[in-house]
Write an enzyme that holds these catalytic residues in place. Structure first.
Site, PDB file in Angstrom:
ATOM      1  N   VAL A 127      -1.623  33.129  -3.977  1.00  0.00           N
ATOM      2  CA  VAL A 127      -1.295  33.894  -3.087  1.00  0.00           C
ATOM      3  C   VAL A 127      -0.103  33.230  -2.594  1.00  0.00           C
ATOM      4  O   VAL A 127      -0.143  32.139  -2.095  1.00  0.00           O
ATOM      5  CB  VAL A 127      -2.430  34.278  -1.979  1.00  0.00           C
ATOM      6  CG1 VAL A 127      -2.989  32.800  -1.455  1.00  0.00           C
ATOM      7  CG2 VAL A 127      -2.117  35.199  -0.956  1.00  0.00           C
ATOM      8  N   SER A 128       0.901  34.088  -2.258  1.00  0.00           N
ATOM      9  CA  SER A 128       2.132  33.805  -1.482  1.00  0.00           C
ATOM     10  C   SER A 128       2.796  32.529  -2.216  1.00  0.00           C
ATOM     11  O   SER A 128       3.080  32.963  -3.417  1.00  0.00           O
ATOM     12  CB  SER A 128       1.872  33.567   0.080  1.00  0.00           C
ATOM     13  OG  SER A 128       2.784  33.228   0.838  1.00  0.00           O
TER      14      SER A 128
END
Length: 312
Positions: A127-128
């Protein structure tokens, strides 16, 4: 290099790629493995417990860990003060940016952890910044992946990845009283209010408890700034993404104010065969309703990829 104190109960330490990595393994060790890679400045506990339990209940072994410069993993002593605004300016125009390490080093950390745990192939979910790290692993070590899921992430293409100026400013600013846990908590609560999902309700009290838990466990803002330098210094990775051959799912929020949805489209466009899923009303956080959507999408993607890999 410095490593934080002994890990909390239920977690363990592994020495890999020259550093100590704090991790937690859940589920049947013989089940297909999902390696969860968290984002900028976040710790392994930022992967919600209920989300991890859902993956385990779906038949997977789940490993979550602290990236270098976060949580209880090794803290990298650089000896220089990160000059983020200058680094961003140089990165935007393609000039060299100095940093203590790069995303490729963090990718080697993740791969090294799999080596220590004797996991030959895994599903990677990032994530990210964690998505960027997972992309690096996928591009450089294709034989180690069952699948890739890149969430609210980017390719390093500045033309599409720049968030709203007010959000970036909030990300880089310091709490009013940097050494006061209460001020740190207020700062993080405001940041999550700015980057949150407009169409998905966040339980503010639950969020406050989880952020307070992170501060109590291992608050290390210098690590966030050094990780951000690593992202900037790694530059445009679109050519590298073209090397990825693992089944890939790219998920992005339509209303992400930190990493715009255009970055998700750009990422999917440059990974051969990638499938793009845009979630309306999702920002740059993981409220419960978003977790449920991600859980369904990731389980389906990983199961499909496992079936493909099993075909002779």
């Amino acid at each position: 290099m410095l490593t934080a104190a002994d890990p909390p109960s239920g977690e363990a330490m592994a020495h890999a790629n020259g550093i100590d990595i704090c991790y937690q393994s859940m589920g049947d060790p013989g089940a297909p493995t999902i390696l969860l890679i968290m984002g900028l400045g976040m710790q392994l506990i930022s992967w919600p417990d209920a989300f991890c339990a859902g993956l385990v209940d779906s038949g997977f072994r789940v490993i979550r860990f602290d990236n270098r410069d976060a949580g209880h993993s090794t803290r990298i002593a650089w000896g220089q003060r990160p000059r983020l605004l200058l680094a961003i300016a140089r990165g935007v125009v393609g000039l060299r940016v100095r940093s203590p390490y790069r995303l490729s080093d963090m990718a080697d950390d993740a791969l090294g952890l799999l080596d220590v745990l004797r996991v030959e192939r895994a599903h990677l979910v990032g994530v990210s910044m964690g998505g960027m790290i997972a992309q690096c692993v996928a591009a450089r070590h294709a034989q180690r992946l069952l699948s890739l899921t890149s969430i609210m992430s980017a390719s390093g293409n500045w033309r599409v990845a720049c968030g709203r100026p007010a959000v970036l400013w909030q990300l880089m600013r310091r709490p009013e009283r940097p050494d006061d846990p209460a001020s740190q908590l207020d700062h993080l609560m405001h940041l999550f209010a700015v980057i949150g999902s407009p169409a998905f309700q966040t339980d503010r009290e639950e969020l406050r408890r989880e952020l307070a838990r992170s501060i109590s466990r291992a608050h290390y803002p210098t690590g966030l700034y050094q990780q951000l330098l690593a992202i900037i210094a790694s530059g445009d990775r679109r050519r590298e993404l073209a090397k990825i051959r693992a089944p890939t799912l790219v998920i992005h929020g339509a209303d992400d104010p930190l990493v715009p949805v255009a970055a998700g489209r750009d990422t999917a466009q440059h990974i051969p065969g990638a499938r793009l899923q845009i979630i309306e009303g999702m920002g740059h956080d993981l409220p419960r309703a978003v977790q449920e959507l991600l859980l369904k999408a990731i389980v389906r993607h990983c199961r499909d990829a496992s079936r493909i890999s099993a075909i002779p």
